[in-house]
Scaffold this motif. Structure first.
Motif, PDB file in Angstrom:
ATOM      1  N   HIS A   1      46.337  37.714  38.097  1.00 30.96           N
ATOM      2  CA  HIS A   1      45.895  36.977  36.917  1.00 30.96           C
ATOM      3  C   HIS A   1      44.561  36.334  37.262  1.00 30.96           C
ATOM      4  O   HIS A   1      44.237  36.153  38.428  1.00 30.96           O
ATOM      5  CB  HIS A   1      46.913  35.915  36.494  1.00 30.96           C
ATOM      6  N   PRO A   2      43.756  36.029  36.242  1.00 31.94           N
ATOM      7  CA  PRO A   2      42.490  35.370  36.534  1.00 31.94           C
ATOM      8  C   PRO A   2      42.752  33.994  37.148  1.00 31.94           C
ATOM      9  O   PRO A   2      43.807  33.407  36.902  1.00 31.94           O
ATOM     10  CB  PRO A   2      41.815  35.223  35.178  1.00 31.94           C
ATOM     11  N   THR A   3      41.824  33.529  37.935  1.00 34.72           N
ATOM     12  CA  THR A   3      41.942  32.201  38.531  1.00 34.72           C
ATOM     13  C   THR A   3      40.944  31.271  37.868  1.00 34.72           C
ATOM     14  O   THR A   3      39.777  31.614  37.710  1.00 34.72           O
ATOM     15  CB  THR A   3      41.665  32.265  40.042  1.00 34.72           C
ATOM     16  N   ARG A   4      41.414  30.119  37.452  1.00 34.54           N
ATOM     17  CA  ARG A   4      40.537  29.118  36.839  1.00 34.54           C
ATOM     18  C   ARG A   4      40.230  28.067  37.894  1.00 34.54           C
ATOM     19  O   ARG A   4      41.137  27.497  38.503  1.00 34.54           O
ATOM     20  CB  ARG A   4      41.229  28.477  35.638  1.00 34.54           C
ATOM     21  N   LEU A   5      38.936  27.830  38.105  1.00 32.36           N
ATOM     22  CA  LEU A   5      38.498  26.827  39.086  1.00 32.36           C
ATOM     23  C   LEU A   5      37.954  25.615  38.359  1.00 32.36           C
ATOM     24  O   LEU A   5      37.222  25.747  37.377  1.00 32.36           O
ATOM     25  CB  LEU A   5      37.415  27.425  39.993  1.00 32.36           C
TER      26      LEU A   5
ATOM     27  N   SER B   1      36.676  35.375  38.432  1.00 31.29           N
ATOM     28  CA  SER B   1      37.549  36.514  38.137  1.00 31.29           C
ATOM     29  C   SER B   1      36.849  37.517  37.244  1.00 31.29           C
ATOM     30  O   SER B   1      36.960  38.732  37.441  1.00 31.29           O
ATOM     31  CB  SER B   1      38.830  36.030  37.458  1.00 31.29           C
ATOM     32  N   LEU B   2      36.122  37.028  36.257  1.00 28.56           N
ATOM     33  CA  LEU B   2      35.412  37.919  35.333  1.00 28.56           C
ATOM     34  C   LEU B   2      34.329  38.700  36.076  1.00 28.56           C
ATOM     35  O   LEU B   2      34.188  39.910  35.918  1.00 28.56           O
ATOM     36  CB  LEU B   2      34.802  37.105  34.193  1.00 28.56           C
TER      37      LEU B   2
ATOM     38  N   TRP C   1      45.222  27.848  36.994  1.00 26.45           N
ATOM     39  CA  TRP C   1      44.321  26.906  37.643  1.00 26.45           C
ATOM     40  C   TRP C   1      44.626  26.787  39.124  1.00 26.45           C
ATOM     41  O   TRP C   1      45.764  26.924  39.563  1.00 26.45           O
ATOM     42  CB  TRP C   1      44.449  25.511  37.037  1.00 26.45           C
TER      43      TRP C   1
ATOM     44  N   ALA D   1      35.624  28.617  33.577  1.00 24.22           N
ATOM     45  CA  ALA D   1      36.446  28.343  34.763  1.00 24.22           C
ATOM     46  C   ALA D   1      36.893  29.638  35.437  1.00 24.22           C
ATOM     47  O   ALA D   1      37.173  29.651  36.627  1.00 24.22           O
ATOM     48  CB  ALA D   1      37.653  27.495  34.382  1.00 24.22           C
ATOM     49  N   SER D   2      36.966  30.740  34.685  1.00 25.67           N
ATOM     50  CA  SER D   2      37.394  32.027  35.234  1.00 25.67           C
ATOM     51  C   SER D   2      36.218  32.924  35.565  1.00 25.67           C
ATOM     52  O   SER D   2      36.392  34.138  35.749  1.00 25.67           O
ATOM     53  CB  SER D   2      38.301  32.752  34.231  1.00 25.67           C
ATOM     54  N   ALA D   3      35.023  32.356  35.654  1.00 22.31           N
ATOM     55  CA  ALA D   3      33.818  33.159  35.899  1.00 22.31           C
ATOM     56  C   ALA D   3      33.971  34.047  37.129  1.00 22.31           C
ATOM     57  O   ALA D   3      33.533  35.191  37.134  1.00 22.31           O
ATOM     58  CB  ALA D   3      32.603  32.253  36.057  1.00 22.31           C
TER      59      ALA D   3
ATOM     60  N   HIS E   1      40.274  41.734  31.548  1.00 24.85           N
ATOM     61  CA  HIS E   1      41.106  41.180  32.636  1.00 24.85           C
ATOM     62  C   HIS E   1      41.806  39.890  32.186  1.00 24.85           C
ATOM     63  O   HIS E   1      41.692  38.853  32.822  1.00 24.85           O
ATOM     64  CB  HIS E   1      40.253  40.931  33.873  1.00 24.85           C
ATOM     65  N   HIS E   2      42.504  39.961  31.107  1.00 25.08           N
ATOM     66  CA  HIS E   2      43.281  38.843  30.578  1.00 25.08           C
ATOM     67  C   HIS E   2      42.443  37.664  30.084  1.00 25.08           C
ATOM     68  O   HIS E   2      42.975  36.593  29.836  1.00 25.08           O
ATOM     69  CB  HIS E   2      44.269  38.299  31.618  1.00 25.08           C
ATOM     70  N   LEU E   3      41.137  37.839  29.977  1.00 22.61           N
ATOM     71  CA  LEU E   3      40.275  36.734  29.542  1.00 22.61           C
ATOM     72  C   LEU E   3      39.705  37.040  28.173  1.00 22.61           C
ATOM     73  O   LEU E   3      39.167  38.121  27.943  1.00 22.61           O
ATOM     74  CB  LEU E   3      39.124  36.542  30.539  1.00 22.61           C
TER      75      LEU E   3
END
Lengths: 188, 986
Positions: free
Chosen positions: B592-596, A175-176, B616, A171-173, A149-151
């Motif tokens: 898209h993935p989200t960065r927190l 989403s993963l 982000w 930080a994308s945990a 997934h783009h990570l």
């Protein structure tokens, strides 16, 4: 002893555990990580230190050394990631620096990554929906870099055989985790 | 809704349908019944329905032509509501209970379509008519022609609702991918599977067997289906073999990767919860064996497109596999023995054969029905459904045959499509009068069976097995294969009957023989021009039943051989693919993935309003109860920070760990200013230039030890700068001893800014670390511990212009640290601030950010010309000296203040003299950043002005013609707040 309480990558005080059919996905915050990169003119010395640490040669590309307590996997030319239990090795980077000295550049990577462990039946069909690794051919001790997934993630086939460890950007945990859980619901 | 007939009048005995279960379905608002194993097309035929669609251009009534995915006519809108799918082939749509479908391209109904008027205007609507029309008068285009064309054009309609289904994407690996599970594919799978190789066998159909399901051949003296069932059972038992039915391998892509669409749920009324509708697979195959079979080709004659006129092989398929017939009275028009099989099979099921019309004078005769040797079909009657076929007999006389269906067979074309997906061209085989795979196939691909032009069953079985052996380099020879017919196949060319004109070639795009002749006449003679001028082969069926006929006719007209004319290129996808399958899960909030950030959950509790910065989520401001407008929050945050202390999460800025004996020299190379002599425990601002002297990014580098730096970047450029640094490390300076790794996410980092920032931090930082001004001056940095021993880093840097620090702890402790800063900071009225306040303060201070480093500006423009060190070589240093970048009137960064404090200043505005024209020739510069400054009580801006540093105090006009803004502004120093820098050094 400091008095700041940690939270997990998914923002909880306890790790998140999900089960779909006979497969369990566990958030695993108990990993300390440090990167080890051999310095110029010190590659032999660096490998010697790794050998002493792991009890065997430094892992080759695509491989992990499933030593206990330190686990190592290859991440680049003359570069490896070392993992160890957080509880006993929170100062992993400092310990390794003391051991390796000028032979390697050591960087704490613990909280750069979130760790998810898969255990049970159905790992292969789930991973087939997530990344391009040839999961059916992945053996215990194999470690691969891939994209989920783009990570950019690392995937390690652990022991006992079948268990899978996925390391993704912390930080994308969320989403993963969502991507893995969705694939589990879809495949199983 | 009227109820259709309960009995299916055109059902036949036998077939692979399950008569014990009855399925109800709806077509054009009428209800019908069918059975599991039916397709929509077979069930409609069984119910006596021949009329299934209207053609694209002329709206001629059409029926199903084929029994497979090559179908051009029977395309329907399947399902209603948001799941409605246009252009679904009724021949591949599996029947299920409650299936709902509507015909397309007709108004108001299929039986009466007002647009059929087009058929009477056919002389004006020939190929390429739109190149010669709609041009005059010019004004009519937008208001008249375009709306009409939009309404009339297009095939099928969209629901205009979001696709509610889930689609997955996946990856599979194998030693051998076998495309097609007919006799060739099945025998290849057996051979390869038994050898232990990793095999994937894929077929677009819901039943394996290919043409074995459609013919009445025996294998080993038993029904072919027995062998198919047995083979599938053995293959299913092998763990190294994966069977994928309902899976179309739709493209041969680079590096041995094949795209395949698996229709997981399309045969169900709705997908099961949590399950995808379809999966788009990338199959990584070491070898591929294409066993895609062949597609029957028609013979063109006038009015050869009526409902009931079908491919002879398809009529056999409907009869043998689906137990359905298009009519109780059928004729056949053929140029080979193959068409006779249809007559024999249908006769055996009790259907009346009106006659077999065979172009050959030596056609085999039959005792069961009439065979007309040397005859040709020349016309047909029956607008909404075939009633009669006119023939010209061998002696020249005309005869009329009464029949409800005509099976046409002009031979078979090997399905070479996938062999051409990487620009390969097939080769002409004169013996078969057909194109077969040739030239450069995609690497790793070979072909077996009918796809290669090997048309007998025995040939298919053998070539499939041998194909597997050759592909995998197996030592075994071909194992026992069932006895099968091995009739030698000869095909002769017979593309159309002489003298025909309104004879259809491409039934989906309504292209006739007459259109091909027109193209030739108008000079569009190459096969590529033929295709595009007539649109032959450009519909959703990619011309599977028409390409051959079209180019054969063009060859004849041009006086060339068919191989000379050649073919156009087949491209993926082999059959249409839903856009949803291409998107997979990458849509909506999962796009898209989200960065927190580490403080995200705390910020959410605090009611922060978030903004997307790349992937982000950053807190933009923190509204307090009672605040209704964002300016109230942002102004408050700015004033509170400058008055006391504020905290902002700046984790998102890139943090790159740089180590090694040559770390300092490396930084000297990538930054234009000097770093070699930076002392340990000191930070320095750094500016990075491109090779051409333009600024890329700015940040700070802190020296934690002799051989250890932490480099920061702006949020947006973190990845780009890291990539740039790795390129320099690996390619430009490979001899340097330097190692890089990203630590952006590893450390939670917070800015603590304001006159009370040190006091607050002194409650957090452990006592043994002296952070007084003397011990920890401006631009210091150090490894420290906080809150009783947690490892941390402290940097004394300031973006806001206040006394400020940045404190970093490992990210898992970031949440706790933020809460501790808030609780310890209560006595100082600590205020969390977001990106808006951050932005206001840095503009007030005159700090450059992304708006100023916009890819066109240099160090000089930024007022940092003297930072480019001439004492060392660094990237961009030399080219920054280009005369063009150093003219007398070069742009210089300035501050701008409106003369009237209530006026707006907007970024993007241009700077003009107070009087004179407002145009590009008189442009003096432009505004890059603007904000309301609560500190100054007006809007302020930063911008670039020609020779700006020498124009302080000048009045200019800020103009924004698009938003109709003109404001008088004064040129001032960009450092609005504390220009002497006293606060940062406090």
């Amino acid at each position: 002893m400091h008095n700041l309480s940690p939270i997990t990558a998914l923002g909880g005080t306890a790790p998140r555990i999900d089960t779909v059919a006979k497969l369990t996905l566990s958030e695993n915050p108990d990993i300390a990580l440090a990167s080890v990169t051999a310095r110029a003119d010190h590659t032999t010395a660096c490998r010697a230190h790794l050998n002493a640490l792991l009890g065997s040669d430094a892992p080759a590309p695509g491989k992990a050394c499933l030593h206990d307590p330190e686990l190592a996997f290859w991440t680049g030319p003359d570069q490896w990631m070392i993992a160890a239990p957080f509880e006993t090795h929170e100062d992993l980077a400092a310990r390794l620096k003391a051991q390796f000295g000028v032979a390697a550049s050591i960087t704490e990577q613990t909280d750069a990554w979130a760790c998810f462990d898969l255990r049970g039946d159905g790992i292969d069909p789930v991973m087939e929906l997530l990344c391009a690794i040839n999961i059916r051919a992945m053996q215990t001790g194999d470690a691969a870099r891939t994209v989920i997934h783009h990570l950019g993630c690392f995937v390690i086939r652990m022991a006992p055989a079948g268990d899978l460890r996925i390391l993704g950007p912390r930080a994308s945990a969320g989403s993963l985790h969502h991507a893995i859980l969705t694939a589990m619901t879809s495949a199983l | 809704m009227t109820t259709g007939k309960m009995n299916q009048i055109n059902r036949l005995e036998g077939g692979q349908i399950d008569r014990s279960t009855r399925l109800k379905f709806t077509f054009d608002n009428r209800q019908y019944y069918g059975h599991p194993g039916d397709t929509l097309a077979s069930a409609l035929l069984a119910n006596g329905v021949r009329l299934m669609g209207r053609s694209f251009k002329y709206h001629r009534p059409r029926g199903v032509l084929t029994a497979g995915s090559e179908e051009p006519n029977a395309i329907v809108e399947l399902r209603g509501g948001a799941r409605q799918e246009p252009n679904t082939r009724a021949t591949t749509a599996e029947l299920y209970d409650g299936l709902y479908a509507k015909s397309q391209n007709r108004w108001p109904s299929l039986a009466f379509d007002a647009m059929a008027i087009n058929d009477r205007l056919s002389n004006f609507l020939t190929a390429g008519f739109y190149y010669k029309t709609f041009m005059w008068p010019a004004a009519f285009w937008e208001k008249v022609y375009e709306p009409i064309i939009r309404k009339a054009a297009g095939l099928g309609s969209l629901s205009m609702k979001e696709d509610p289904d889930d689609y997955d994407k996946g990856f599979k690996h194998c030693d051998l991918l076998i495309i097609g599970a007919g006799p060739a594919g099945l025998s290849a799978a057996l051979t390869a599977g038994r050898s232990g190789a990793e095999v994937i066998l894929a077929d677009e159909d819901f039943a394996f067997g290919g043409r074995l399901n459609a013919e009445t051949y025996l294998l080993d003296e038993a029904p072919a289906l027995d062998w198919v069932t047995q083979t599938i059972a053995e293959l299913s038992s092998l763990p190294n073999v994966r069977l994928m039915r309902r899976t179309t391998v739709m493209g041969a892509f680079d590096h041995g990767i094949y795209g395949a669409v698996e229709r997981v749920s399309d045969h169900l009324h709705n997908p099961d919860p949590g399950k995808p509708r379809q999966i788009l697979w990338r199959i990584y195959a070491k070898h591929t064996l294409l066993c895609a079979g062949a597609t029957e080709r028609p013979i063109a004659f006038d009015n050869n497109d009526r409902p009931g006129i079908m491919m002879a092989g398809a009529i056999r398929t409907f009869a043998n596999r689906f137990g359905a017939t298009p009519s109780q009275r059928i004729a056949v028009f053929t140029n080979s023995d193959d068409g006779h099989r249809t007559a024999a099979d249908l006769h055996a099921k009790g259907i009346k054969i009106a006659a077999v019309v065979d172009t050959r004078s030596d056609a085999p005769l039959s005792t069961d029905y009439e065979v007309l040797r040397g005859a040709q079909a020349i016309d047909s009657k029956g607008r909404l459904g075939l009633t009669y076929v006119d023939l010209r007999q061998a002696d020249g006389s005309i005869r009329t045959l009464e029949c409800g269906a005509l099976g046409v067979s002009g031979g078979w074309n090997p399905n070479v499509h996938l062999t051409c997906h990487q620009r390969g061209r097939p080769v002409w085989n004169a013996e078969l009068a057909a194109f077969v795979p040739g030239g450069a196939l995609p690497p790793g691909m070979s072909v077996a069976g009918a796809a290669r032009g090997i048309f007998s069953t025995h040939g298919a079985l053998t070539s499939g097995a041998q194909g597997a052996i050759d592909a995998l380099d197996l030592k075994s020879t071909v194992a026992h294969l069932p006895q099968a017919e091995d009739t030698p196949v000869t095909q002769k060319a017979f593309w159309y009957v002489q003298g025909c004109s309104r004879a259809w070639l491409d039934q989906q795009n309504d292209v006739t023989v007459k259109d091909v002749k027109l193209a030739h006449q108008e000079g569009f003679r190459s096969v590529e021009h033929l295709k595009r001028y007539t649109t032959l082969g450009m519909a959703t069926d990619q011309g599977k039943t028409s390409n051959m006929g079209g180019l054969a006719i063009m060859a004849e007209l041009a006086g060339k051989g068919i191989p000379e004319v050649g073919t156009t290129i087949f491209r993926p996808p082999y059959t249409p693919v839903a856009i949803g399958a291409m998107a997979g899960r990458i849509r909506g909030k999962d796009f898209h993935p989200t960065r927190l950030t580490p403080s995200h959950f705390w910020a959410k509790e605090r009611g922060a309003v978030f903004v997307e910065v790349g992937n982000w989520l950053r807190a933009q401001w923190f509204p307090l109860p009672g605040e209704t407008h964002w300016r109230q929050s942002v102004d408050r945050e700015v004033l509170a920070t400058r008055a006391s202390v504020g905290v902002c999460d700046c984790t998102t800025l890139g943090k790159i760990d740089v180590q090694g004996a040559d770390a300092a020299d490396f930084l000297n190379k990538i930054y234009c200013n000097g770093f070699a002599k930076l002392a340990v425990n000191k930070t320095r601002y750094g500016l990075m230039l491109r090779e051409d002297g333009i600024a890329i990014d700015d940040g700070t580098a802190g020296r934690m030890a002799e051989d250890h730096f932490v480099v920061t970047t702006t949020t947006a450029n973190a990845g780009k700068v890291y990539q740039h640094m790795e390129f320099v490390r690996q390619c430009l300076c490979p001899d340097m001893d330097v190692q890089l790794i990203s630590t952006t996410e590893a450390w939670a980092q917070y800015a603590v800014a304001g006159p009370n920032s040190r006091k607050l931090l002194q409650k957090i930082v452990d006592a043994e670390f002296d952070i007084s001004n003397e011990a920890f001056p401006f631009m210091a940095c150090a490894n420290i511990t906080v809150c009783g021993g947690l490892r941390a880093r402290l940097f004394r840097i300031s973006f806001s212009g206040e006394l400020a620090f940045e404190i970093a702890v490992p990210s898992r402790y970031g949440d706790a640290l933020m809460r501790r800063l808030m609780s310890e900071g209560e006595e100082f009225n600590v205020t969390p601030y977001g990106t808006e306040a951050l932005g206001v303060m840095r503009i007030e201070k005159g700090h450059a950010a992304g708006n100023e480093l916009n890819g066109t500006t240099t160090a000089l423009n930024l007022g940092m010309g003297r930072m480019v060190s001439k004492a060392k070589d660094s990237i961009g240093s030399v080219l920054s000296e280009r005369t063009g970048l150093n003219t007398a009137d070069a742009l210089m960064q300035v501050g701008l203040k409106p003369l009237d404090t209530s006026d707006k200043v907007t970024a993007g505005g241009h700077l003009m003299a107070v009087d004179g024209p407002v145009d590009a020739a008189h442009d003096q510069g432009y505004v890059t950043s603007a904000a309301y400054s609560p500190t100054l009580g007006s809007m302020i801006g930063l911008g670039f002005l020609k020779d700006g540093s020498n124009r302080m105090g000048e009045t200019l006009r800020l103009v924004s013609p698009l938003t109709k803004l003109t404001v008088e502004v004064e040129v001032v120093s960009a450092h609005f707040v504390d220009p002497e820098g006293i606060r940062v050094r406090a």
